[in-house]
Design a protein around this motif. Structure first.
Motif, PDB file in Angstrom:
ATOM      1  N   THR A 187       0.855  -1.194   0.000  1.00  0.00           N
ATOM      2  CA  THR A 187       0.000   0.000   0.000  1.00  0.00           C
ATOM      3  C   THR A 187       0.894   1.248   0.000  1.00  0.00           C
ATOM      4  N   GLY A 188       0.355   2.339  -0.508  1.00  0.00           N
ATOM      5  CA  GLY A 188       1.146   3.568  -0.590  1.00  0.00           C
ATOM      6  C   GLY A 188       2.307   3.407  -1.544  1.00  0.00           C
ATOM      7  N   ALA A 189       2.058   2.746  -2.675  1.00  0.00           N
ATOM      8  CA  ALA A 189       3.156   2.419  -3.603  1.00  0.00           C
ATOM      9  C   ALA A 189       3.299   3.454  -4.722  1.00  0.00           C
ATOM     10  N   SER A 190       2.543   4.553  -4.657  1.00  0.00           N
ATOM     11  CA  SER A 190       2.630   5.533  -5.749  1.00  0.00           C
ATOM     12  C   SER A 190       3.816   6.475  -5.577  1.00  0.00           C
ATOM     13  N   SER A 191       4.518   6.401  -4.444  1.00  0.00           N
ATOM     14  CA  SER A 191       5.701   7.254  -4.252  1.00  0.00           C
ATOM     15  C   SER A 191       6.549   6.699  -3.110  1.00  0.00           C
ATOM     16  N   GLY A 192       7.710   7.302  -2.924  1.00  0.00           N
ATOM     17  CA  GLY A 192       8.535   7.084  -1.747  1.00  0.00           C
ATOM     18  C   GLY A 192       8.876   5.629  -1.432  1.00  0.00           C
ATOM     19  N   ILE A 193       8.722   5.282  -0.169  1.00  0.00           N
ATOM     20  CA  ILE A 193       9.143   3.967   0.342  1.00  0.00           C
ATOM     21  C   ILE A 193       8.356   2.840  -0.328  1.00  0.00           C
ATOM     22  N   GLY A 194       7.051   3.043  -0.527  1.00  0.00           N
ATOM     23  CA  GLY A 194       6.222   1.992  -1.130  1.00  0.00           C
ATOM     24  C   GLY A 194       6.654   1.696  -2.555  1.00  0.00           C
TER      25      GLY A 194
ATOM     26  N   ALA B  16      -2.571   2.494  -4.218  1.00  0.00           N
ATOM     27  CA  ALA B  16      -2.594   3.884  -3.730  1.00  0.00           C
ATOM     28  C   ALA B  16      -3.769   4.556  -4.426  1.00  0.00           C
ATOM     29  N   ARG B  17      -3.909   5.873  -4.252  1.00  0.00           N
ATOM     30  CA  ARG B  17      -5.027   6.571  -4.906  1.00  0.00           C
ATOM     31  C   ARG B  17      -4.620   7.128  -6.281  1.00  0.00           C
ATOM     32  N   ARG B  18      -3.345   7.477  -6.468  1.00  0.00           N
ATOM     33  CA  ARG B  18      -2.927   8.116  -7.741  1.00  0.00           C
ATOM     34  C   ARG B  18      -2.623   7.056  -8.800  1.00  0.00           C
ATOM     35  N   GLU B  19      -3.613   6.850  -9.662  1.00  0.00           N
ATOM     36  CA  GLU B  19      -3.515   5.756 -10.637  1.00  0.00           C
ATOM     37  C   GLU B  19      -2.377   5.955 -11.625  1.00  0.00           C
TER      38      GLU B  19
ATOM     39  N   CYS C 152      -6.703   2.230  -4.721  1.00  0.00           N
ATOM     40  CA  CYS C 152      -7.319   1.875  -3.439  1.00  0.00           C
ATOM     41  C   CYS C 152      -7.083   2.980  -2.419  1.00  0.00           C
ATOM     42  N   ASP C 153      -8.177   3.445  -1.826  1.00  0.00           N
ATOM     43  CA  ASP C 153      -8.077   4.332  -0.669  1.00  0.00           C
ATOM     44  C   ASP C 153      -8.196   3.430   0.557  1.00  0.00           C
ATOM     45  N   VAL C 154      -7.107   3.288   1.305  1.00  0.00           N
ATOM     46  CA  VAL C 154      -7.115   2.304   2.400  1.00  0.00           C
ATOM     47  C   VAL C 154      -8.047   2.697   3.545  1.00  0.00           C
ATOM     48  N   THR C 155      -8.503   3.941   3.555  1.00  0.00           N
ATOM     49  CA  THR C 155      -9.418   4.342   4.636  1.00  0.00           C
ATOM     50  C   THR C 155     -10.838   3.840   4.383  1.00  0.00           C
TER      51      THR C 155
ATOM     52  N   ASN D 260       2.136  -2.833   4.777  1.00  0.00           N
ATOM     53  CA  ASN D 260       1.238  -1.732   5.161  1.00  0.00           C
ATOM     54  C   ASN D 260       2.074  -0.464   5.278  1.00  0.00           C
ATOM     55  N   ASN D 261       2.187   0.227   4.160  1.00  0.00           N
ATOM     56  CA  ASN D 261       3.090   1.372   4.090  1.00  0.00           C
ATOM     57  C   ASN D 261       2.356   2.708   3.932  1.00  0.00           C
ATOM     58  N   ALA D 262       1.118   2.693   3.400  1.00  0.00           N
ATOM     59  CA  ALA D 262       0.390   3.959   3.167  1.00  0.00           C
ATOM     60  C   ALA D 262       0.361   4.752   4.465  1.00  0.00           C
TER      61      ALA D 262
ATOM     62  N   VAL E 299       0.413  13.670  17.920  1.00  0.00           N
ATOM     63  CA  VAL E 299      -0.654  12.910  17.263  1.00  0.00           C
ATOM     64  C   VAL E 299      -0.068  11.939  16.228  1.00  0.00           C
ATOM     65  N   TYR E 300       0.871  12.410  15.409  1.00  0.00           N
ATOM     66  CA  TYR E 300       1.520  11.501  14.450  1.00  0.00           C
ATOM     67  C   TYR E 300       2.210  10.370  15.217  1.00  0.00           C
ATOM     68  N   ALA E 301       2.941  10.737  16.278  1.00  0.00           N
ATOM     69  CA  ALA E 301       3.619   9.714  17.088  1.00  0.00           C
ATOM     70  C   ALA E 301       2.583   8.741  17.666  1.00  0.00           C
TER      71      ALA E 301
ATOM     72  N   THR F  17      -0.212   7.789  16.294  1.00  0.00           N
ATOM     73  CA  THR F  17      -0.631   6.811  15.273  1.00  0.00           C
ATOM     74  C   THR F  17       0.436   5.736  15.110  1.00  0.00           C
ATOM     75  N   LYS F  18       1.711   6.149  15.170  1.00  0.00           N
ATOM     76  CA  LYS F  18       2.784   5.177  14.937  1.00  0.00           C
ATOM     77  C   LYS F  18       3.017   4.308  16.178  1.00  0.00           C
ATOM     78  N   HIS F  19       2.780   4.845  17.393  1.00  0.00           N
ATOM     79  CA  HIS F  19       2.801   3.975  18.573  1.00  0.00           C
ATOM     80  C   HIS F  19       1.694   2.928  18.456  1.00  0.00           C
TER      81      HIS F  19
ATOM     82  N   ALA G   7      14.342   9.906   9.261  1.00  0.00           N
ATOM     83  CA  ALA G   7      13.994  10.773   8.125  1.00  0.00           C
ATOM     84  C   ALA G   7      14.415  10.156   6.792  1.00  0.00           C
ATOM     85  N   VAL G   8      13.469  10.095   5.865  1.00  0.00           N
ATOM     86  CA  VAL G   8      13.704   9.537   4.528  1.00  0.00           C
ATOM     87  C   VAL G   8      13.281  10.601   3.515  1.00  0.00           C
ATOM     88  N   ALA G   9      14.037  10.741   2.429  1.00  0.00           N
ATOM     89  CA  ALA G   9      13.730  11.764   1.410  1.00  0.00           C
ATOM     90  C   ALA G   9      12.550  11.302   0.556  1.00  0.00           C
ATOM     91  N   THR G  10      11.340  11.740   0.910  1.00  0.00           N
ATOM     92  CA  THR G  10      10.126  11.388   0.151  1.00  0.00           C
ATOM     93  C   THR G  10       9.200  12.605   0.141  1.00  0.00           C
ATOM     94  N   GLU G  11       7.997  12.405  -0.381  1.00  0.00           N
ATOM     95  CA  GLU G  11       7.014  13.497  -0.429  1.00  0.00           C
ATOM     96  C   GLU G  11       6.318  13.731   0.914  1.00  0.00           C
TER      97      GLU G  11
HETATM   98  N1  LIG Z   1       9.678   9.748   4.893  1.00  0.00           N
HETATM   99  C1  LIG Z   1       9.985   9.602   6.159  1.00  0.00           C
HETATM  100  O1  LIG Z   1      10.841  10.326   6.695  1.00  0.00           O
HETATM  101  C2  LIG Z   1       9.317   8.534   6.998  1.00  0.00           C
HETATM  102  C3  LIG Z   1       9.828   8.283   8.272  1.00  0.00           C
HETATM  103  C4  LIG Z   1       9.207   7.325   9.072  1.00  0.00           C
HETATM  104  C5  LIG Z   1       8.110   6.648   8.610  1.00  0.00           C
HETATM  105  N2  LIG Z   1       7.624   6.924   7.369  1.00  0.00           N
HETATM  106  C6  LIG Z   1       6.418   6.187   6.943  1.00  0.00           C
HETATM  107  O2  LIG Z   1       6.652   5.589   5.690  1.00  0.00           O
HETATM  108  C7  LIG Z   1       5.412   5.396   5.022  1.00  0.00           C
HETATM  109  C8  LIG Z   1       5.560   5.834   3.572  1.00  0.00           C
HETATM  110  O3  LIG Z   1       5.782   7.218   3.524  1.00  0.00           O
HETATM  111  P1  LIG Z   1       6.783   7.909   2.492  1.00  0.00           P
HETATM  112  O4  LIG Z   1       7.833   8.566   3.315  1.00  0.00           O
HETATM  113  O5  LIG Z   1       7.169   7.004   1.411  1.00  0.00           O
HETATM  114  O6  LIG Z   1       5.854   9.109   1.965  1.00  0.00           O
HETATM  115  P2  LIG Z   1       5.082   9.359   0.582  1.00  0.00           P
HETATM  116  O7  LIG Z   1       6.040   9.377  -0.552  1.00  0.00           O
HETATM  117  O8  LIG Z   1       4.239  10.564   0.831  1.00  0.00           O
HETATM  118  O9  LIG Z   1       4.179   8.065   0.450  1.00  0.00           O
HETATM  119  C9  LIG Z   1       2.959   7.908   1.108  1.00  0.00           C
HETATM  120  C10 LIG Z   1       2.118   6.947   0.312  1.00  0.00           C
HETATM  121  O10 LIG Z   1       0.879   6.724   1.015  1.00  0.00           O
HETATM  122  C11 LIG Z   1      -0.171   6.788   0.078  1.00  0.00           C
HETATM  123  N3  LIG Z   1      -1.438   7.158   0.722  1.00  0.00           N
HETATM  124  C12 LIG Z   1      -1.730   8.256   1.435  1.00  0.00           C
HETATM  125  N4  LIG Z   1      -3.021   8.251   1.804  1.00  0.00           N
HETATM  126  C13 LIG Z   1      -3.552   7.090   1.299  1.00  0.00           C
HETATM  127  C14 LIG Z   1      -4.835   6.513   1.332  1.00  0.00           C
HETATM  128  N5  LIG Z   1      -5.859   7.101   1.948  1.00  0.00           N
HETATM  129  N6  LIG Z   1      -5.026   5.322   0.696  1.00  0.00           N
HETATM  130  C15 LIG Z   1      -3.997   4.716   0.049  1.00  0.00           C
HETATM  131  N7  LIG Z   1      -2.760   5.230  -0.014  1.00  0.00           N
HETATM  132  C16 LIG Z   1      -2.545   6.402   0.608  1.00  0.00           C
HETATM  133  C17 LIG Z   1       0.281   7.799  -0.961  1.00  0.00           C
HETATM  134  O11 LIG Z   1      -0.356   7.567  -2.211  1.00  0.00           O
HETATM  135  P3  LIG Z   1      -1.602   8.367  -2.833  1.00  0.00           P
HETATM  136  O12 LIG Z   1      -1.487   9.781  -2.385  1.00  0.00           O
HETATM  137  O13 LIG Z   1      -1.416   8.160  -4.306  1.00  0.00           O
HETATM  138  O14 LIG Z   1      -2.806   7.656  -2.302  1.00  0.00           O
HETATM  139  C18 LIG Z   1       1.761   7.470  -1.068  1.00  0.00           C
HETATM  140  O15 LIG Z   1       1.949   6.441  -2.008  1.00  0.00           O
HETATM  141  C19 LIG Z   1       4.370   6.142   5.834  1.00  0.00           C
HETATM  142  O16 LIG Z   1       3.639   5.231   6.625  1.00  0.00           O
HETATM  143  C20 LIG Z   1       5.192   7.060   6.712  1.00  0.00           C
HETATM  144  O17 LIG Z   1       4.542   7.406   7.913  1.00  0.00           O
HETATM  145  C21 LIG Z   1       8.207   7.818   6.540  1.00  0.00           C
END
Ligand SMILES: NC(=O)c1ccc[n+]([C@@H]2O[C@H](COP(=O)([O-])OP(=O)(O)OC[C@H]3O[C@@H](n4cnc5c(N)ncnc54)[C@H](OP(=O)(O)O)[C@@H]3O)[C@@H](O)[C@H]2O)c1
Length: 248
Positions: A12-19, A37-40, A62-65, A89-91, A155-157, A159-161, A188-192
């Motif tokens: 999940t969350g495979a349209s960018s970043g870690i996924g 993810a949502r962005r087809e 897929c909107d995971v919510t 489960n990455n979204a 609040v973010y912390a 959710t992750k706890h 910290a990871v370089a993503t959106e």
């Molecule tokens: N970057 C960091 O520094 C960092 C550090 C610790 C943990 N994390 C965790 O790593 C995970 C991935 O984040 P990322 O850093 O790779 O950021 P990202 O590039 O913003 O990726 C987030 C992904 O989640 C998807 N997403 C968001 N809302 C969604 C929904 N309702 N349904 C389905 N997909 C949804 C987005 O896709 P769409 O918008 O296309 O749906 C996107 O593919 C997250 O759980 C984040 O909390 C990141």
């Protein structure tokens, strides 16, 4: 020899970043990947790249919510590739702010995506994994799932706890069914991810951290690949991975 030949992974969350990086890494090791993810348009590009490299992939909007969409995602993976062996489960969203600014819509969204979305997809996958008596759940938490700091916001912390607690509960509930559970906690990871923060103070608070040499999405994908390619007797439960220079 590729290590994930014959395995099916849903990310999940495979349209960018870690996924996205994880989908490419698992596909390169022979897994058939279902990228959600949502962005087809982003998913279709990713599938094209994976197939271009000889891999097998399917884009699933897929909107995971939405519980029925999360269940539909797992069903689609089974119908297309025959099983679900790995669920990543990455979204997630990180809408940092201090409490007291009335940003309750953002708190709700974080709990809906980071916690409820993970539960919906997991619930559906467990059913499939129990029937095959094997499986691997990889839940992406954060350093903020281990430590609360002013920078990461309560609040973010929170959710992750919750991801950490749910994952440990799942590990104990599912061990007799040979279903493994791994929590990955990146720094910290370089993503959106930070681009969606609306609170200016929270954005500024992150500034110093983002000026360090932070991790790349591929670094986390490599950690996930390590966890899912161990022999069945090995359950890698937790991986905390920070940039070398990240202090907290
Ligand atoms: N970057 C960091 O520094 C960092 C550090 C610790 C943990 N994390 C965790 O790593 C995970 C991935 O984040 P990322 O850093 O790779 O950021 P990202 O590039 O913003 O990726 C987030 C992904 O989640 C998807 N997403 C968001 N809302 C969604 C929904 N309702 N349904 C389905 N997909 C949804 C987005 O896709 P769409 O918008 O296309 O749906 C996107 O593919 C997250 O759980 C984040 O909390 C990141």
């Amino acid at each position: 020899m590729v290590k994930l030949d014959g395995k099916v992974a849903v990310i999940t969350g495979a349209s960018s970043g870690i996924g996205e990086a994880t989908a490419e890494a698992l596909a390169a090791e022979g897994a058939a990947v279902v990228v959600a993810a949502r962005r087809e348009d982003r998913l279709v590009d990713l599938v094209g790249r994976i197939e271009g490299n000889g891999g097998r992939a399917l884009a699933a909007v897929c909107d995971v919510t939405d519980e029925s969409q999360a269940h539909g995602l797992i069903r689609k993976a089974q119908e297309t590739f025959g099983s679900v062996d790995i669920l990543v489960n990455n979204a997630g969203v990180m809408l940092l702010s201090a409490v007291g600014k009335g940003l309750s819509d953002e708190w709700r969204r974080m709990f809906d995506v980071n916690v409820m979305g993970l539960l919906y997809a997991t619930d559906a996958a467990i059913d499939a994994m129990k029937r095959q008596q094997s499986g691997h759940l990889v839940n992406i938490s954060s350093v903020a799932g281990r430590k609360v700091s002013r920078t990461s916001s309560g609040v973010y912390a929170g959710t992750k706890h919750a991801v950490g607690a749910i994952s440990e509960g799942l590990r104990q509930e599912l061990l007799e069914d040979n279903i493994r559970v791994t929590i990955v906690e990146p720094g910290a990871v370089a993503t959106e991810l930070p681009d969606h923060i609306t609170d200016e103070d929270a954005r500024e608070g992150l500034g110093g951290l983002l000026q360090l040499e932070i991790l790349q999405a591929e670094d986390i994908a490599n950690a996930i690949l390590y966890a899912v390619t161990q022999p069945p007797r090995v359950s890698v439960n937790e991986i905390l991975i920070r940039p070398t220079q990240q202090p907290v």
